[in-house]
Design a protein around this motif. Sequence first.
Motif, PDB file in Angstrom:
ATOM      1  N   UNK A   1     -17.254  -6.595  -1.826  1.00  0.00           N
ATOM      2  CA  UNK A   1     -16.256  -6.756  -2.887  1.00  0.00           C
ATOM      3  C   UNK A   1     -14.992  -7.452  -2.401  1.00  0.00           C
ATOM      4  N   UNK A   2     -14.816  -7.577  -1.080  1.00  0.00           N
ATOM      5  CA  UNK A   2     -13.599  -8.193  -0.555  1.00  0.00           C
ATOM      6  C   UNK A   2     -13.782  -9.677  -0.254  1.00  0.00           C
ATOM      7  N   UNK A   3     -14.925 -10.255  -0.656  1.00  0.00           N
ATOM      8  CA  UNK A   3     -15.130 -11.663  -0.337  1.00  0.00           C
ATOM      9  C   UNK A   3     -15.446 -12.499  -1.576  1.00  0.00           C
ATOM     10  N   UNK A   4     -15.291 -13.796  -1.411  1.00  0.00           N
ATOM     11  CA  UNK A   4     -15.566 -14.760  -2.468  1.00  0.00           C
ATOM     12  C   UNK A   4     -16.877 -15.465  -2.104  1.00  0.00           C
TER      13      UNK A   4
ATOM     14  N   UNK B   1      -8.040  -2.273  -4.979  1.00  0.00           N
ATOM     15  CA  UNK B   1      -7.961  -3.686  -5.348  1.00  0.00           C
ATOM     16  C   UNK B   1      -6.882  -4.387  -4.530  1.00  0.00           C
ATOM     17  N   UNK B   2      -5.827  -3.671  -4.172  1.00  0.00           N
ATOM     18  CA  UNK B   2      -4.755  -4.255  -3.361  1.00  0.00           C
ATOM     19  C   UNK B   2      -5.288  -4.766  -2.033  1.00  0.00           C
ATOM     20  N   UNK B   3      -6.072  -3.935  -1.350  1.00  0.00           N
ATOM     21  CA  UNK B   3      -6.611  -4.305  -0.041  1.00  0.00           C
ATOM     22  C   UNK B   3      -7.661  -5.404  -0.164  1.00  0.00           C
TER      23      UNK B   3
ATOM     24  N   UNK C   1       0.836  -1.206   0.000  1.00  0.00           N
ATOM     25  CA  UNK C   1       0.000   0.000   0.000  1.00  0.00           C
ATOM     26  C   UNK C   1       0.874   1.260   0.000  1.00  0.00           C
ATOM     27  N   UNK C   2       1.953   1.233   0.784  1.00  0.00           N
ATOM     28  CA  UNK C   2       2.880   2.380   0.812  1.00  0.00           C
ATOM     29  C   UNK C   2       3.504   2.619  -0.559  1.00  0.00           C
ATOM     30  N   UNK C   3       3.833   1.526  -1.231  1.00  0.00           N
ATOM     31  CA  UNK C   3       4.462   1.617  -2.550  1.00  0.00           C
ATOM     32  C   UNK C   3       3.503   2.233  -3.566  1.00  0.00           C
ATOM     33  N   UNK C   4       2.226   1.855  -3.453  1.00  0.00           N
ATOM     34  CA  UNK C   4       1.231   2.323  -4.427  1.00  0.00           C
ATOM     35  C   UNK C   4       0.698   3.712  -4.116  1.00  0.00           C
ATOM     36  N   UNK C   5       0.518   4.027  -2.832  1.00  0.00           N
ATOM     37  CA  UNK C   5      -0.186   5.262  -2.468  1.00  0.00           C
ATOM     38  C   UNK C   5       0.668   6.278  -1.716  1.00  0.00           C
ATOM     39  N   UNK C   6       1.855   5.875  -1.282  1.00  0.00           N
ATOM     40  CA  UNK C   6       2.729   6.819  -0.596  1.00  0.00           C
ATOM     41  C   UNK C   6       2.620   6.719   0.913  1.00  0.00           C
ATOM     42  N   UNK C   7       3.732   6.979   1.595  1.00  0.00           N
ATOM     43  CA  UNK C   7       3.793   6.838   3.059  1.00  0.00           C
ATOM     44  C   UNK C   7       2.876   7.831   3.773  1.00  0.00           C
ATOM     45  N   UNK C   8       2.595   8.981   3.137  1.00  0.00           N
ATOM     46  CA  UNK C   8       1.767  10.001   3.799  1.00  0.00           C
ATOM     47  C   UNK C   8       0.287   9.651   3.776  1.00  0.00           C
TER      48      UNK C   8
END
Length: 450
Positions: free
Chosen positions: A160-163, A75-77, A26-33
């Motif tokens: 959306x987070x479940x199967x 989608x990552x989460x 998540x940090x990589x995609x959206x930034x540490x802030x």
Amino acid sequence: AYNIHVNGVLHCRVRYSQLLGLHEQLRKEYGANVVPAFPPKKIFTLTPAEVEQRREQLEKYMQAVRQDPTLGGSETFNSFLRKAQQETQQIPTEEVVLEVLLSNGQKVKVTILTSDQTEDVLEAVASKLDLPDDLVGYFSLFLVRETKDGAFSFVRKLQEFELPYVSVTSLHNPEFQIILRKSYWDSAYDDDVMEHRVGLNLLYAQTVSDIEHGWILVNKEQHRQLKSLQEKVSKKEFIRLAQTLKYYGYLKFDPCVTDFPEKGCHVVVSAGNNELNFQVRLPNEQIKEGSFKVTRMRCWRVTSSVPMSNGPSGSSPGKSEVKLELAFEYLMSKDRLQWVTITSPQAIMLSICLQSMVDELMVKKSGGSIRKMFRRRVNGALRRSDSQQAVKSPPLLDSPDASWEPMAKLSSKLTSVSLRGISHSSSTNDVGANDFHGNYAFEGIGDEDL
């Protein structure tokens, strides 16, 4: 491993290292802030007190991520939660046939992958029924439990987070099934749905079912008229007449308990028409009816109290081990706010209903389209519209070992909708301001509405 509960049900088990991996992604995609702080690694073995502290920190982290519109809807989460759900239940990815119920009891069999998410399954059902793409978003999949009289008790709207296949099969109980129903409140949108033959048939079947189960009130003359229209197969006219009847478009909940107008009153709650309708049985056996408008609810919260138990932590929603409550602060008169509490296993579903009513009201207020609110196809892939406020479900983490839980815990953040910080209320309960669901629709209330 930590148990992650979503909507009161064990969703998955994850290790600290897996959550750390999610955090780094998540940090990589959206930034540490943008991403909240993550509980730090420890060099030495944790003491029981430190384990509990870490659990609480991880719980707050997961809730903070889920409540953030960007992170929680990413989608990552969501794919992290879906993958963890599949791994926890040890269900391999393979082709299966899933049965989805329609309101008339008909079963639609769709061939899907066990790893298909809610959106994929909804698409598959719509495709099997020949429901047009622009009408798919008017419907949703719900997890229900069949009752002894053949009716359905609603557990939750599938997210959306479940199967869906994993969610229903992991309960190991044939009473739990998935049903397709409309997912909007304003009956004006019925016109859009009735434009197409399949949409009309689905709406007609749901209306007939709701009347048969007593969800919609019908007198003898109205029943005669409806019967006549049914015999003529005049589906549109049947729905038009039903729209004029009391409780049309309402979702009826199982009998439960409320503290309004006094503590311990038995009540049947129905949700619809931007309100919660109460049919209360008073201690003197008198029945009284009243409604609470969603626009006059300043905020609400869902809380759960989990009694001490030595059993497995992943109990099914059918068990009564978790006591769920929905409490909302209501503007009774111009200068008087009062808390009203409903104690019900369906408290989370009630909360989801309230939030979806607010979402619909806000879309209309902004001049948005209900079609845009639901979904759009972008390069062949389905994408949620930016105008939709996604229904959120911050998970709860249990301690990894039950022996480290010396007392029953109040899980005050077992919630199903996005939270918003508001000022402290006059509630006597020890729940912080961030545990409330702030109501955007309430802010627009004017003196003329009172």
